[in-house]
Motif scaffolding. Structure first.
Motif, PDB file in Angstrom:
ATOM      1  N   ALA A  29       0.667  -1.107   0.031  1.00  0.00           N
ATOM      2  CA  ALA A  29      -0.121  -0.019   0.005  1.00  0.00           C
ATOM      3  C   ALA A  29       0.995   1.366   0.042  1.00  0.00           C
ATOM      4  O   ALA A  29       0.384   2.223  -0.284  1.00  0.00           O
ATOM      5  N   GLY A  30       2.092   1.203   0.449  1.00  0.00           N
ATOM      6  CA  GLY A  30       3.020   2.406   0.527  1.00  0.00           C
ATOM      7  C   GLY A  30       3.609   2.831   1.879  1.00  0.00           C
ATOM      8  O   GLY A  30       4.410   3.505   1.849  1.00  0.00           O
ATOM      9  N   PHE A  31       3.099   2.110   2.864  1.00  0.00           N
ATOM     10  CA  PHE A  31       3.718   2.012   3.966  1.00  0.00           C
ATOM     11  C   PHE A  31       5.184   1.666   4.209  1.00  0.00           C
ATOM     12  O   PHE A  31       5.397   0.383   3.552  1.00  0.00           O
ATOM     13  N   SER A  32       6.021   2.257   5.138  1.00  0.00           N
ATOM     14  CA  SER A  32       7.212   1.653   5.468  1.00  0.00           C
ATOM     15  C   SER A  32       7.789   2.267   6.707  1.00  0.00           C
ATOM     16  O   SER A  32       7.212   3.186   7.312  1.00  0.00           O
ATOM     17  N   GLN A  33       8.733   1.815   7.261  1.00  0.00           N
ATOM     18  CA  GLN A  33       9.335   2.353   8.594  1.00  0.00           C
ATOM     19  C   GLN A  33       9.868   3.882   8.163  1.00  0.00           C
ATOM     20  O   GLN A  33       9.816   4.754   9.167  1.00  0.00           O
ATOM     21  N   GLU A  34      10.171   4.176   7.002  1.00  0.00           N
ATOM     22  CA  GLU A  34      10.708   5.569   6.546  1.00  0.00           C
ATOM     23  C   GLU A  34       9.642   6.383   6.114  1.00  0.00           C
ATOM     24  O   GLU A  34       9.686   7.261   6.146  1.00  0.00           O
ATOM     25  N   LYS A  35       8.412   5.753   5.789  1.00  0.00           N
ATOM     26  CA  LYS A  35       7.064   6.258   5.548  1.00  0.00           C
ATOM     27  C   LYS A  35       6.079   5.973   6.274  1.00  0.00           C
ATOM     28  O   LYS A  35       5.156   5.250   5.557  1.00  0.00           O
ATOM     29  N   PRO A  36       5.888   6.137   7.390  1.00  0.00           N
ATOM     30  CA  PRO A  36       4.733   5.757   8.206  1.00  0.00           C
ATOM     31  C   PRO A  36       3.287   6.486   7.929  1.00  0.00           C
ATOM     32  O   PRO A  36       2.422   5.939   8.656  1.00  0.00           O
ATOM     33  N   VAL A  37       3.495   7.291   7.163  1.00  0.00           N
ATOM     34  CA  VAL A  37       2.128   8.225   6.852  1.00  0.00           C
ATOM     35  C   VAL A  37       1.929   8.404   5.364  1.00  0.00           C
ATOM     36  O   VAL A  37       2.758   8.854   4.573  1.00  0.00           O
ATOM     37  N   LEU A  38       0.603   7.883   4.818  1.00  0.00           N
ATOM     38  CA  LEU A  38       0.285   8.166   3.485  1.00  0.00           C
ATOM     39  C   LEU A  38      -0.811   9.288   3.487  1.00  0.00           C
ATOM     40  O   LEU A  38      -1.673   9.478   4.382  1.00  0.00           O
ATOM     41  N   LYS A  39      -0.592  10.262   2.476  1.00  0.00           N
ATOM     42  CA  LYS A  39      -1.388  11.403   2.523  1.00  0.00           C
ATOM     43  C   LYS A  39      -2.231  11.599   1.294  1.00  0.00           C
ATOM     44  O   LYS A  39      -2.129  10.902   0.312  1.00  0.00           O
ATOM     45  N   GLY A  40      -3.508  12.334   1.520  1.00  0.00           N
ATOM     46  CA  GLY A  40      -4.171  12.830   0.463  1.00  0.00           C
ATOM     47  C   GLY A  40      -5.184  11.959  -0.136  1.00  0.00           C
ATOM     48  O   GLY A  40      -5.889  12.395  -0.976  1.00  0.00           O
ATOM     49  N   ALA A  41      -5.667  11.024   0.486  1.00  0.00           N
ATOM     50  CA  ALA A  41      -6.791  10.032   0.286  1.00  0.00           C
ATOM     51  C   ALA A  41      -7.957  11.010   0.846  1.00  0.00           C
ATOM     52  O   ALA A  41      -8.287  12.094   1.305  1.00  0.00           O
ATOM     53  N   ASP A  42      -9.301  10.609   0.112  1.00  0.00           N
ATOM     54  CA  ASP A  42     -10.753  10.972   0.623  1.00  0.00           C
ATOM     55  C   ASP A  42     -10.904  10.569   1.890  1.00  0.00           C
ATOM     56  O   ASP A  42     -11.411   9.078   1.978  1.00  0.00           O
TER      57      ASP A  42
ATOM     58  N   LEU B  34     -11.091  -5.294   5.608  1.00  0.00           N
ATOM     59  CA  LEU B  34      -9.532  -4.564   5.824  1.00  0.00           C
ATOM     60  C   LEU B  34      -8.677  -4.427   4.377  1.00  0.00           C
ATOM     61  O   LEU B  34      -8.075  -3.465   4.366  1.00  0.00           O
ATOM     62  N   ARG B  35      -8.623  -5.652   3.715  1.00  0.00           N
ATOM     63  CA  ARG B  35      -7.919  -5.524   2.406  1.00  0.00           C
ATOM     64  C   ARG B  35      -8.495  -4.590   1.341  1.00  0.00           C
ATOM     65  O   ARG B  35      -7.678  -4.075   0.779  1.00  0.00           O
ATOM     66  N   LEU B  36      -9.710  -4.323   1.613  1.00  0.00           N
ATOM     67  CA  LEU B  36     -10.131  -3.499   0.586  1.00  0.00           C
ATOM     68  C   LEU B  36      -9.819  -1.913   1.030  1.00  0.00           C
ATOM     69  O   LEU B  36      -9.458  -0.937   0.397  1.00  0.00           O
ATOM     70  N   LEU B  37      -9.781  -1.735   2.337  1.00  0.00           N
ATOM     71  CA  LEU B  37      -9.282  -0.420   2.965  1.00  0.00           C
ATOM     72  C   LEU B  37      -7.894  -0.175   2.619  1.00  0.00           C
ATOM     73  O   LEU B  37      -7.460   0.600   2.117  1.00  0.00           O
ATOM     74  N   ILE B  38      -7.040  -1.372   2.780  1.00  0.00           N
ATOM     75  CA  ILE B  38      -5.402  -1.199   2.387  1.00  0.00           C
ATOM     76  C   ILE B  38      -5.622  -0.938   0.859  1.00  0.00           C
ATOM     77  O   ILE B  38      -4.419  -0.327   0.347  1.00  0.00           O
ATOM     78  N   HIS B  39      -6.353  -1.650   0.048  1.00  0.00           N
ATOM     79  CA  HIS B  39      -6.312  -1.394  -1.410  1.00  0.00           C
ATOM     80  C   HIS B  39      -6.366   0.140  -1.540  1.00  0.00           C
ATOM     81  O   HIS B  39      -5.796   0.557  -2.375  1.00  0.00           O
ATOM     82  N   ARG B  40      -7.491   0.680  -0.955  1.00  0.00           N
ATOM     83  CA  ARG B  40      -7.797   2.055  -1.298  1.00  0.00           C
ATOM     84  C   ARG B  40      -6.950   3.101  -0.757  1.00  0.00           C
ATOM     85  O   ARG B  40      -6.403   3.935  -1.288  1.00  0.00           O
TER      86      ARG B  40
ATOM     87  N   GLY C 115      -3.647   2.275  -0.871  1.00  0.00           N
ATOM     88  CA  GLY C 115      -2.619   2.139  -1.911  1.00  0.00           C
ATOM     89  C   GLY C 115      -2.806   2.937  -3.020  1.00  0.00           C
ATOM     90  O   GLY C 115      -1.944   3.741  -3.680  1.00  0.00           O
ATOM     91  N   LEU C 116      -3.970   3.033  -3.542  1.00  0.00           N
ATOM     92  CA  LEU C 116      -4.459   3.656  -4.474  1.00  0.00           C
ATOM     93  C   LEU C 116      -4.478   5.190  -4.475  1.00  0.00           C
ATOM     94  O   LEU C 116      -3.969   5.870  -5.186  1.00  0.00           O
ATOM     95  N   ALA C 117      -4.616   5.625  -3.249  1.00  0.00           N
ATOM     96  CA  ALA C 117      -4.665   7.059  -2.873  1.00  0.00           C
ATOM     97  C   ALA C 117      -3.122   7.516  -2.997  1.00  0.00           C
ATOM     98  O   ALA C 117      -2.870   8.721  -3.515  1.00  0.00           O
ATOM     99  N   SER C 118      -2.190   6.840  -2.468  1.00  0.00           N
ATOM    100  CA  SER C 118      -0.766   7.142  -2.301  1.00  0.00           C
ATOM    101  C   SER C 118      -0.333   7.180  -3.784  1.00  0.00           C
ATOM    102  O   SER C 118       0.590   7.969  -3.833  1.00  0.00           O
ATOM    103  N   ARG C 119      -0.501   6.332  -4.541  1.00  0.00           N
ATOM    104  CA  ARG C 119      -0.290   6.253  -5.925  1.00  0.00           C
ATOM    105  C   ARG C 119      -0.709   7.318  -6.861  1.00  0.00           C
ATOM    106  O   ARG C 119       0.133   7.961  -7.827  1.00  0.00           O
ATOM    107  N   ASP C 120      -1.926   7.894  -6.485  1.00  0.00           N
ATOM    108  CA  ASP C 120      -2.339   9.185  -7.255  1.00  0.00           C
ATOM    109  C   ASP C 120      -1.621  10.329  -6.936  1.00  0.00           C
ATOM    110  O   ASP C 120      -1.532  11.340  -7.950  1.00  0.00           O
TER     111      ASP C 120
END
Length: 285
Positions: A109-122, A154-160, A162-167
């Motif tokens: 989805a885009g999370f990592s130890q170096e990047k624990p925050v994903l931004k910009g989702a609805d 939960l899988r659908l949440l993680i999928h969403r 991931g999509l938001a972080s890639r956008d």
């Protein structure tokens, strides 16, 4: 009511499994201004998504300002804290996760130890998935099925997420990745359907490309045109079948997508420098 919150709701999984991905609990809260959690550590993954307001999340000594649409991940064993803003306190939802596959899925989805925050989702689009997870529990006399339902949401949440972080990534990079994916789809399609009468134009159309554009992208990434790649797959498979010494030449021809055994033999000679019979004889010596 939790005295540190204006609102606080939580649902707990009464039958957590030991599978790849399991929800432990999920909730929603509106902390009061300045409310702080930690410093502390957990032995599970805990995702928070901010619905409104803002606050500060601290992970392994690094601070992150989080606002509506941001999601932060607390990892097992990591020292963390988070605090609601004193002027515009946040409202957030959360879900606790464990399982052998949790690390891999959250990384995808885009999370990592170096990047624990994903931004910009609805935030409110994500909110609906959190609510589905939370409402999975206490709905039936079969808690193991409730756990299964929650893990699906939960899988659908993680999928969403991931999509938001890639956008948010560079448009050109996204386009390049999309082409890479379509070429991989085409390669996979050819490897599974080589025995059928495959049309390159039809394949390109199904992947959303004009044939010329698709062929150019395919060759740039594989070194072969789609037609050449198809022939390579067919010839490689024909070699395997000839080496097995079970099928006749006609049967090998048909098995790799040629209706005419003479035409197959001609193409095999052009590709391998030997006829199918000569190749089989040489392999059997």
């Amino acid at each position: 009511m939790n005295p540190d919150h204006y609102q606080f709701e939580i649902s707990i999984n009464l039958h957590p499994s030991e599978g790849e991905l399991t929800v432990l609990f999920s909730g929603e809260g509106s902390p009061k201004p300045g409310h702080k959690v930690g410093p502390s550590v957990h032995d599970y993954y805990l995702i928070h998504t901010v619905l409104s307001g803002e606050g500060v999340f601290v992970s392994e000594g690094r601070k992150y300002l989080c606002q509506a649409g941001d999601s932060f991940l607390i990892m097992p064993g990591s020292l963390f804290s988070y605090e609601s803003d004193r002027r515009t306190p946040w409202q957030y939802v959360w879900v606790a996760v464990q399982g052998d596959g949790a690390s891999r899925l959250l990384k995808e989805a885009g999370f990592s130890q170096e990047k624990p925050v994903l931004k910009g989702a609805d935030p409110w689009a994500l909110h609906s998935f959190y609510r589905r997870i939370k409402h999975s529990f206490k709905q039936s006399p079969f808690p193991e099925l409730e756990s299964l339902e929650a893990s699906g949401w939960l899988r659908l949440l993680i999928h969403r997420l991931g999509l938001a972080s890639r956008d948010l990534r560079d448009t050109a990079a996204q386009h390049s990745e999309m082409i890479d994916r379509q070429v991989e789809q085409a390669k996979r399609w050819i490897s599974l359907q080589y025995h059928q009468q495959l049309g390159i134009s039809q394949m390109a159309s199904s992947l959303g490309y004009h044939r010329a554009h698709f062929s150019k992208a395919f060759k740039e990434r594989t070194g072969l045109s789609p037609k050449q790649y198809l022939m390579k797959i067919r010839m490689d498979k024909a070699k395997e079948l000839l080496e097995s010494r079970v099928l006749t030449i006609d049967e090998v021809s048909s098995s790799v997508g040629f209706n005419d055994a003479l035409y197959f033999s001609k193409q095999f000679r052009n590709w391998c420098g030997q006829s199918p019979s000569e190749y089989r004889s040489g392999f059997m010596r």
